[in-house]
Design an enzyme around this catalytic site. Structure first.
Site, PDB file in Angstrom:
ATOM      1  CE1 TYR A   1      22.768  56.480  25.523  1.00 18.97           C
ATOM      2  CE2 TYR A   1      24.630  56.447  27.027  1.00 18.97           C
ATOM      3  CZ  TYR A   1      24.014  56.014  25.870  1.00 18.97           C
ATOM      4  OH  TYR A   1      24.655  55.108  25.059  1.00 18.97           O
TER       5      TYR A   1
ATOM      6  CE1 TYR B   1      25.613  51.618  25.795  1.00 18.29           C
ATOM      7  CE2 TYR B   1      26.556  49.825  24.510  1.00 18.29           C
ATOM      8  CZ  TYR B   1      26.545  51.158  24.877  1.00 18.29           C
ATOM      9  OH  TYR B   1      27.459  52.015  24.332  1.00 18.29           O
TER      10      TYR B   1
END
Lengths: 336, 391
Positions: B295, B345
């Site tokens: 991440y 994103y």
């Protein structure tokens, strides 16, 4: 805050960078010649290859004033050259329009040229929303000056860094057209109220609960209060309804000395959010009593960076005449 | 007897929309596009869906998706909180529902217009005075102007740099590698736009020690997946992507983005919990992965994640990065879709999608002989993780 709350949306956009917009064509002799004809420019440096070869440039160059023109959208359909971003650097104008400022006039632009551009180069530019002024009233009406900064680059072969060739400051005013004479005085009054509100945008106030009221009330007394367990005597921060060590609800507080050292820090730059300064240094302070607390840092000289381990001392400052907060002054390292 | 969820459920369908800065349609529209595409990909009739899982921050309700799909027997629905920390949680929940027989066909989705409708990074959230826990908690930060996700991560990063000698350039090397993968991924926003370490260093400060190019994008788009039993997945259109492990983690001193009161703030103890659990469920270890999705909302937190999973020793992730092990052709290429820095994103769900493609062998930046892919979720918050793999 109620009336102009939407200004924060605009403030958040300031400083934003927008992607590339490419030129449709490489710099070429045909377009330069046509431009010179239309503009009445007869300098042979731009159109006569033989002459240009004898100058310090050694070759044809494009008129610097064409810089902006190379990267404009297509004439009819306003299409941008392939590879260009579809982000809209003028999005801020749409927001202003939505809030009642329908008119727009370009005010001024300043071009800076870093070097001449030669045939065959491929240009692109990127845009930054540089600033949005406070609300101003001009002869045109009442609105906001919006300044964009475009930076122009010449694309280089892979592996080489693209070269900056110039930039352009471009300013418009987005406004409500001035009212007729009989409405003018009322308009003026509105504006004054508005400016007053904009000028006093306040720091957000904390939400206070029964678990942490003592902490916030302490600042008005210039006390930094740290929650302390009345049973196991341990300290904890942030405050809670129960001791995280022995689980008693019997809690009090201890007034901290306000001395400590810098455990970590950040320096805020973007986005600019009123009323905070930019840059805005924030420290994570390890108090000598052993708990940590985040707060603003003060006492930094311009260009000076805080240092982890640096000694700090609390001070209390009141903002907007109503909110007292602890801030930590950095003690110069040589004295510590 | 294997009591864990390992090997019982599989991702059988994947659907994604395009990723953009302005989708031009509603979040519900995006969610429906991705969901229908995922069901089509799997070859499952929409009316068969009997379970849903998403993020609690997703504003598209599962009942509306169910209504539009024509589902009349929904028996399982869940939402995982804490923003990007949820990225792997819904898949884990779906696998649990399938493994226990509570549901047979679960749709997991994340749809957002996080760029065109709202943004997480404005530093201005209009937080309220009512004494709900989160309002009270943000009160320790907002009045100081300490109010963006980048700044909250920056506070951890500064201390990490101080203790372990990592530098801004090490964070930059993470960004450069992501943008390199994005440059060859046509679905990426930064397709054909690689950056150099010099670009990274020259990009403006968002919040020292983070440059602009340490921060992920903000994007519009949606991703959906269909989870069913491994046995059923084998009869469907795609190669099954086996859920070999799924875990969530909250550790000592946990807060949302501001766990600054822990003894040590250089690690991610919640990710340590996830790592330990994923390895225990799957029987796998750090040498068993060919690629990983780590991440990357902000580059600094990639480093302690590499340490949590044992790819590098504590404080040594900088050496792993400097050696280029995370890059194209490295020993553990990470974020081959370009990550959230380079592709988009979508709160980490686009990373799970890339892991699915790597296992299927259909990534545009395919790594050779992929057997197992690690996926992690948002850091600095209660988090989650997955191990996906081939049979």
């Amino acid at each position: 805050m109620a009336k102009y709350e939407w200004l924060s949306e605009i403030e958040a956009m300031v400083g934003r960078q927008y992607g590339r917009i490419y030129a449709w064509d490489r710099i070429n002799e045909a377009m330069v010649r046509q431009w010179c004809e239309i503009m009445g420019v007869d300098n042979p440096l731009y159109t006569d290859a033989e002459y240009a070869a004898t100058t310090e440039h050694g070759q044809l160059v494009a008129p610097p004033a064409m810089l902006q023109g190379w990267c404009l959208a297509g004439f009819g359909d306003k299409k941008l050259a392939p590879g260009s971003t579809d982000e809209n650097p003028y999005g801020v104008l749409e927001v202003l329009e939505k809030h009642g400022y329908p008119a727009v006039v370009a005010v001024n632009s300043n071009l800076t040229f870093d070097r001449y551009i030669t045939m065959g180069e491929k240009l692109y530019y990127t845009t930054v929303l540089d600033s949005v002024s406070e609300e101003k009233t001009t002869a045109l009406g009442t609105g906001f000056f919006v300044t964009l900064k475009m930076t122009y680059f010449s694309e280089q072969p892979e592996g080489l860094e693209d070269e900056k060739v110039g930039d352009m400051m471009f300013r418009v005013i987005k406004f409500k057209p001035a009212q007729k004479a009989d409405q003018k005085s009322e308009q003026k009054k509105d504006k004054t109220e508005v400016n007053k509100e904009a000028a006093v945008r306040k720091r957000p106030k904390p939400a206070i609960s029964d678990d942490n009221r003592f902490f916030w009330e302490g600042f008005a007394e210039n006390e930094l209060r740290i929650q302390a367990c009345n049973r196991c005597k341990k300290l904890q921060h942030p405050p809670a309804p129960v001791c995280m060590h022995c689980h008693t609800f019997d809690l009090g507080y201890q007034v901290a000395s306000g001395k400590g050292e810098l455990y970590s820090f950040v320096v805020m730059h973007y986005p600019h959010v009123a009323p905070f300064d930019s840059p805005n240094p924030i420290g994570l302070i390890e108090l000598e009593e052993g708990v940590r607390i985040p707060a603003g840092l003060i006492g930094l000289e311009e260009g000076e960076s805080p240092k982890i381990g640096q000694k700090v001392q609390v001070e209390f400052h009141t903002f907007d005449g109503e909110l007292t907060l602890p801030q930590f002054r950095l003690v110069p390292t040589k004295e510590s | 007897m294997n009591e864990s969820i390992s090997g019982k459920a599989a991702i059988a369908g994947l659907g994604v929309t395009e990723f953009s800065k302005n989708s031009g349609r509603t979040e519900l529209h995006l969610a429906m596009e991705a969901t229908l595409a995922a069901l089509e990909d799997a070859g499952i009739d929409p009316s068969e869906v009997d379970g849903f899982s998403s993020y609690s921050v997703d504003k598209v309700p599962e009942y509306e998706i169910a209504r539009l799909l024509g589902c009349d027997q929904v028996k399982f629905f869940s939402q995982v909180p804490h923003g990007g920390g949820a990225a792997c949680g819904p898949i884990m929940h779906a696998a649990m529902a399938v493994a226990t027989g509570v549901a047979k066909t679960v749709v997991v989705y994340r749809a957002m217009n996080e760029r065109s409708w709202y943004r997480f990074g404005t530093g201005d959230y209009g937080f309220a005075a009512s004494p709900f826990f989160e309002n009270v908690n943000y009160g320790y930060y907002m009045p100081h102007g300490f109010h963006t996700p980048a700044s909250w991560v920056g506070m951890f990063a500064q201390r990490y740099m101080h203790e372990f000698g990592a530098t801004s350039e090490d964070f930059g090397r993470v960004a450069v590698s992501s943008r390199d993968f994005a440059a060859t991924n046509p679905a990426a926003f930064f397709y054909q736009k690689p950056i150099t370490l010099a670009d990274h260093q020259a990009s403006k400060w968002i919040c020292e020690p983070l440059h602009l190019l340490d921060c992920c994008q903000e994007s519009d788009g949606a991703v959906a997946m269909v989870i069913t039993s491994v046995d059923r997945a084998k009869t469907l259109k795609q190669k099954p992507v086996i859920i070999k492990a799924g875990a969530q983690g909250i550790a000592e001193g946990q807060q949302i983005m501001t766990s600054y009161y822990r003894e040590d703030i250089t690690g991610l103890p919640e990710m340590d919990i996830v790592a330990k659990e994923l390895y225990a469920q799957s029987g796998l270890g750090p040498d068993d992965f060919q690629t990983a999705i780590i991440y990357d909302h902000f580059t600094p937190f990639v480093l302690p994640q590499l340490e949590a999973f044992g790819f590098a020793d504590r404080g040594k992730a900088k050496d792993f990065i400097r050696a280029g092990h995370h890059e194209r052709g490295g020993k553990l290429p990470i974020n081959t879709h370009g990550g959230q820095l380079g592709e988009a994103y979508i709160h980490g769900m686009n990373g799970v999608a890339e892991a699915v493609r790597q296992v299927r062998g259909t990534s545009v930046n395919q790594v050779d002989d992929v057997e197992n892919v690690l996926v992690t979720a948002g850091t600095g918050v209660p988090t989650s993780g997955l191990i996906l793999g081939a049979e």
